[in-house]
Design an enzyme around this catalytic site. Structure first.
Site, short mmCIF file in Angstrom:
data_model
loop_
_atom_site.label_atom_id
_atom_site.label_comp_id
_atom_site.label_asym_id
_atom_site.label_seq_id
_atom_site.Cartn_x
_atom_site.Cartn_y
_atom_site.Cartn_z
N GLU A 89 73.86 91.06 63.23
CA GLU A 89 74.01 92.52 63.25
C GLU A 89 75.10 92.82 64.26
OE1 GLU A 89 72.39 94.74 61.36
OE2 GLU A 89 70.95 93.39 60.41
N CYS A 116 76.21 101.32 68.12
CA CYS A 116 77.00 100.48 67.21
C CYS A 116 77.49 101.24 65.98
CB CYS A 116 76.19 99.26 66.78
SG CYS A 116 74.64 99.70 65.99
#
Ligand code: NAD
Length: 467
Positions: free
Chosen positions: A221, A255
């Site tokens: 991720e 993010c």
């Protein structure tokens, strides 16, 4: 293989990974009743420690209790409640169809635990990015080693306290310390069955290399530059609100935050003035006093952000205070597309604004940093929506919104290409931490000799049976 070991140069004690392997192999982590009990224990422990969690998140990142609930504890609770409500059904083997050549056999697909897994988390949402994967690891029937980020030490300490209170170390354990030292050491001395990593692209690449040596499967991720596109027909006031909240949450250290804005030239000035007005409305003229505005994680990140300010024209904000790690919400324009502020993930409260005239031009700018983790489009035009979604490979995103797709546990969350591989949230987390195992069961009463040699002369029959 490793026993309770000490990394000589650093005196870091690694967990007893061999005893974790034995614990998993004993089969004790597999029954539904065990998994459910552990999930309930974890949920209770998080609720019990909520005040400590809030204090830790404030110490590490200046998060308010409201932001901590919405972006950390509340997200964790949604995921664990979903898992508890559905786990029995997710674990059930599924019947599959059987093809002609195999009839009258029956077919089933099982979901097998992976084994001993390693979960590595970053510092920006240090609790939920550690504990949501853990929900999947427990639900999948695995044993797990957790590595919180050393850059959010207060949250890492509370996480360890919660885990130690809930679980024996041979089942779930936490390893603290400098990731660059302890993770390669662990991965070189023990074959994990899966590594779930959240963090930067650069470290993700080295985790992938370490895993490849032992053919360990990974979920990565990662990050990248996530654009927000504002087309001329968009509702500009809504776009300004939704981009501002998605960007300046956690002081831009998200993010999936919109990294930069591409706005169609004819509405650029109007949009800019709405954006300024919106930011001031959210955080006041002096965001340093706002309880809704966080701080930068450390001086290293702070210095990188300061260096971006010289790479264009600061048209809003731009103030900072090194001692307090405060960096104001900032808008820039006149940035060169080749400058680091437009080639690196900003990961802070700086929002470059770039004008475009045609959709092709905007697309070519986005594709300078391909495979964004998130993509945000503001438009009222269904054709534009279709075109952007079909043309661009991105992890996930929103139309007329930012960030909120992450919070819908019915949607798989993950990246593509350089922004990552694999996905999780909701049922997808359980799937990530289990492996499909296919089983064909054949009856004894039917055993046609056509399936055994000699096969000569049966080609026509085989052609009919297998096609
Ligand atoms: P990071 O890669 O520096 O650190 C993440 C973890 O890796 C930490 O636990 C750290 O201890 C460990 N680590 C650091 N160096 C290592 C090394 N050399 N070898 C092995 N492990 C090492 O990332 P970060 O700075 O904590 O996080 C920021 C990045 O993470 C941003 O790029 C952001 O976009 C990304 N991110 C992605 C997601 C997502 O869900 N896709 C979520 C949050 C953050």
């Amino acid at each position: 293989m490793i026993k309770l070991a000490t990394v000589a140069e650093t005196s870091i004690r690694l967990p007893d990974l061999l005893s974790m392997r034995y614990y998993f192999e004993s089969g004790g982590t597999r029954p539904y009743s065990f998994r459910k009990q552990q999930l309930l224990a974890l949920k209770q422990a998080v609720l019990k420690h909520e005040a400590e969690i809030n204090a830790a998140l404030y110490a590490d990142l200046g998060k308010s209790p409201e932001e901590s609930y919405v972006t950390e504890t509340g997200l964790f609770l949604t995921e664990i409640n979903t898992c508890l409500a559905n786990l029995k059904s997710w674990m059930r083997p599924r019947s599959a169809s059987t093809n002609l050549v195999n009839l009258p056999s029956t077919s089933k697909i099982y979901r097998d635990p992976l084994g001993v897994v390693l979960i590595i988390a970053p510092w920006n949402y240090p609790l939920q990015l550690l504990l949501i994967p853990l929900i999947g690891a427990i639900a999948g029937g695995n044993a797990a080693v957790l590595k919180p980020s050393e850059l959010a030490p207060a949250t890492a300490a509370v996480a360890e306290k919660i885990i130690t209170a809930c679980f024996p170390p041979q089942y779930i354990t936490v390893i603290q310390g400098d990731g660059a030292v302890v993770i390669p050491e662990m991965m070189r001395s023990f074959r994990f069955d899966h590594v779930f990593y959240t963090g930067s692209i650069a470290v993700g690449r080295s985790i992938y290399q370490l895993a490849a040596a032992d053919l360990v499967p990974v979920t990565l991720e990662l990050g990248g530059k996530s654009p927000a596109i504002v087309e001329a027909d968009a509702d500009l006031a809504i776009a300004a609100r939704r981009i501002a909240v998605g960007k300046f949450l956690n002081a831009g250290q998200t993010c999936i935050a919109p990294d930069y804005i591409l706005v169609q030239n004819q509405v650029k000035e109007k949009f800019l003035s709405l954006l300024k007005e919106t930011i001031t409305g959210f955080y006041s003229e002096d965001p340093s006093g706002s309880s809704d505005y966080g701080k930068i994680i450390n001086e290293k990140r702070f210095n990188t952000l300061v260096s971006y300010l010289d790479q264009g024209n600061v048209i809003y904000g731009g103030r900072y205070n090194r001692a307090a790690l405060y960096f104001a919400p900032t808008i820039m324009d006149d940035v060169s597309l080749d400058a680091p502020v437009m080639t690196e993930e900003i990961f802070g409260p700086i929002l470059p604004l770039v004008g475009f005239s045609t959709r092709e031009e905007a697309l070519s700018i986005v594709q300078r940093n391909p495979n964004p983790l998130a993509f945000y489009l503001f438009t009222n035009n269904k054709e534009a929506e279709k075109e952007w979604i079909l043309k661009l490979a991105f992890g996930g995103g929103c139309v007329n919104n930012t960030d909120w797709h992450f919070v819908n546990h019915h949607l798989p969350f993950g990246g593509v290409g350089s922004s990552g591989m694999g996905a999780y949230h909701g049922k997808f987390t359980f799937e990530t931490f289990t492996r499909l195992k296919s089983v064909l069961k054949s009856p004894l009463w039917f055993d046609p000799s056509v399936k055994y040699p000699p096969f000569k002369g049966r080609l026509k029959l085989f052609r009919w049976l297998i096609r």
